[in-house]
Design an enzyme around this catalytic site. Structure first.
Site, short mmCIF file in Angstrom:
data_model
loop_
_atom_site.label_atom_id
_atom_site.label_comp_id
_atom_site.label_asym_id
_atom_site.label_seq_id
_atom_site.Cartn_x
_atom_site.Cartn_y
_atom_site.Cartn_z
N LYS A 155 -4.53 -0.11 -4.34
CA LYS A 155 -3.52 -1.13 -4.65
C LYS A 155 -3.42 -1.39 -6.13
O LYS A 155 -2.45 -2.01 -6.58
CB LYS A 155 -3.83 -2.43 -3.89
CG LYS A 155 -4.01 -2.24 -2.40
CD LYS A 155 -2.88 -1.44 -1.77
CE LYS A 155 -3.14 -1.11 -0.32
NZ LYS A 155 -4.30 -0.24 -0.09
N SER B 136 -4.72 4.33 6.36
CA SER B 136 -5.25 4.88 5.11
C SER B 136 -4.63 6.25 4.86
O SER B 136 -4.25 6.97 5.79
CB SER B 136 -6.77 5.02 5.22
OG SER B 136 -7.27 5.85 4.20
#
Length: 556
Positions: free
Chosen positions: A126, A472
């Site tokens: 992120k 993921s």
């Protein structure tokens, strides 16, 4: 020559700024330093996890480059959440939320201190989109540098990544490996600093950063512990001062055509589904019109030309050794799949930057577009009564085109994980995990624990999994994420029942449950959303302001 000191004079120039100058002199700045442009070095360093662990040292080389080029660096830090560490826990809900905090905090420091430019250091999942969003929002001359991939671990002659550890959990629970082998995998997989080592989310975003032009081509792919990374950091320091003097801004670089290049790079490399979420969010910051279905159309016409983990054979370090992101982009340029005329932070076009990209003799990682691994890219967008706003399926590394099977319904990730570990999920099942969306989670947890357990048990190709949460980049198998509308706002995924037949048809781009509208109307009667899991603090603020995943799960 333009000094580039367009904003910082507000805190350094004139008699009225003497108190500010006194404060800056207390940290060692001189009058000469304050006559130069002030360049922020936004660092996402943390010692919690390997991804960003080395960025504190790397920042020193960025600052040296800034000084050498005639600027004054001012380093500051922001947050980072390790997906690999928090995966499968309540803490994973903070990961996507941290993207917004990163962008907001960089904006506050840069705006509050009247900085003239920015270099952003990022590495974990992120932090990469977070720093790009900040650069776009501020539109200050600046660039981003990715900290680089971790080196692969090695065991029994095989290169390992953290993906292998997640899958070892499933293999251990299924009795396929013993406790000693399980520990060997755990101890060998992550040998040092750097981000997770396949074309998972971090390396996918690093590819995007070069393809979209906000990172200098050829520098992101240098591995974290390679001595050449320090030279790359120094070069970024030099480049940012040039950007400031030329007043070349992110809005001139991250254009609509540059976004198309970025999506093509994800398609060609078999990149993470999270790229969809992050590019939609970044486009909003750039005031660029981008819709979720455009990912499907670009991926449909772009071949997969790299074979990278988790769906392929090689790690990110091996890709760099083969020729790296530069070679991938050169291949796409040669095939006519990207726009060559888009500007990059060096002031040169993407075409100019990649035209002479080197290729290691005999490399097997990246192919020409005339001989792709697959004729289309690695992502598809599905719609149907279970995803009226769309959802994302990663098809890189999978040849499955259709699955029809009974729904196995779970109200959260934990109950699905318990079922997977207890071998209660069987071939042919369609696992539904709901109330994990942007609002419902909140924060769209990734389901690598569940997919890893299923893959480790040998079910990656025979079980489908769909969720209003995320996956993921290390996930492999038939996994559909970002289902929107999410369950918490009354999306039809909230009304699927155990045993309902779910149909997934990739060629038709359809995700549907075989339940009539009339039956859904009955099931809706009396439904109210669950009580929010958080009622105060950052989690509650996020849940109250976040948009649908189909718009990037951005806050407003």
């Amino acid at each position: 020559m333009d000094s580039g000191k367009r904003f910082s004079h507000a805190i350094t120039t004139g008699p009225g700024r003497a108190p500010a100058r006194a404060m800056l002199k207390a940290i060692g700045l001189t009058d000469a330093d304050m006559e130069r442009p002030l360049i922020g070095v936004a660092n996402t360093w943390t010692e919690i996890g390997p991804c960003n662990y080395h960025l504190r040292t790397l920042a020193e080389h960025v600052k040296a480059g800034i000084r050498a080029a005639g600027g004054t660096p001012l380093e500051f830090n922001t947050v980072s959440i390790s997906d690999g560490i928090t995966m499968g826990t309540e803490g994973m809900k903070t990961s996507l939320i941290s993207r917004e905090v990163i962008a907001d905090s960089i904006e506050l420091v840069a705006r509050g201190n009247s900085l003239d430019g920015l270099v952003c250091l990022s590495s974990c999942d992120k932090t990469n989109p977070g720093v790009m969003m900040a650069l776009a929002r501020m539109d200050l001359p600046g660039l981003a540098l990715y900290g680089g991939s971790i080196a692969p671990g090695h065991l029994h002659g095989k290169a390992l990544t953290v993906q292998d550890v997640f899958e070892a959990v499933g293999a251990f629970n299924a009795g396929k490996i013993d406790e000693k082998e399980f520990l060997r995998v755990e101890n060998a997989a992550c040998p040092g600093a750097g981000a997770c080592g396949g074309q998972f989310t971090a390396n996918t975003m690093a590819t995007i950063m070069e393809a979209i032009g906000i990172s200098p081509v050829g520098l992101n792919g240098v591995p974290a512990t390679d001595p050449a990374k320090e030279a790359a950091a120094f070069r970024c320091g030099e480049i940012v001062v040039d950007l400031v003097r030329k007043n070349l801004k992110p809005s001139q670089i991250m254009t609509r055509r540059a976004f198309e290049n970025a999506i093509a790079s994800v398609a060609a490399s078999g990149g993470s589904t999270n790229a969809v979420l992050h590019l939609l969010a970044l486009a909003r910051e750039c005031n660029v019109s981008l819709k979720i279905d455009e990912f499907d159309s670009i991926c449909a016409r772009t071949p997969t030309i790299a074979t990278l983990k988790p769906g392929g054979l090689y790690t990110a370090v091996e890709m760099h050794q083969a020729g790296g992101i530069s070679l991938l982009l050169r291949r796409l340029l040669e095939g006519g799949f990207i726009h060559s005329d888009c500007l990059t932070v060096t002031g040169r076009t993407l075409g100019e930057e990649v035209a002479n990209a080197a290729e290691a003799p005999g490399q097997q990682v990246i192919r020409p577009t005339s001989k792709p691994f697959k004729p289309t890219g690695g992502l598809v967008i599905l719609r149907g009564n279970l995803a009226e706003e769309g959802c994302v399926l990663k098809v890189a590394g999978s040849n499955r085109e259709r699955i029809t099977g009974p729904a196995r319904v779970f109200e959260n990730e934990e109950t699905a994980m318990a079922a997977a570990n207890a071998q209660q999920i069987k071939a042919g099942d369609v696992v539904v995990i709901r109330y994990e969306g942007p609002k419902g989670g909140p924060g769209m947890r990734e389901m690598l624990g569940v997919t890893g357990a299923l893959a480790g048990a040998g079910l990656a190709d025979s079980v489908a999994l769909l969720t209003d949460g995320r996956f993921s980049g290390a996930t492999r198998g038939f996994s559909i994420g970002h289902v929107a509308p999410e369950a918490f706002v009354g999306g039809l995924i909230a009304f699927v029942r155990e045993g309902d037949t779910i149909e997934i048809d990739v060629p038709a781009r359809r995700l549907q449950v075989l339940v009539t509208p009339e039956e859904f109307a009955v099931r809706r009667q009396g439904w109210t959303p669950p009580v929010p899991r958080y009622t105060r603090g950052v989690m509650a603020k996020y849940a109250a302001t976040v948009s649908t995943a189909a718009e990037g799960a951005v806050t407003s």
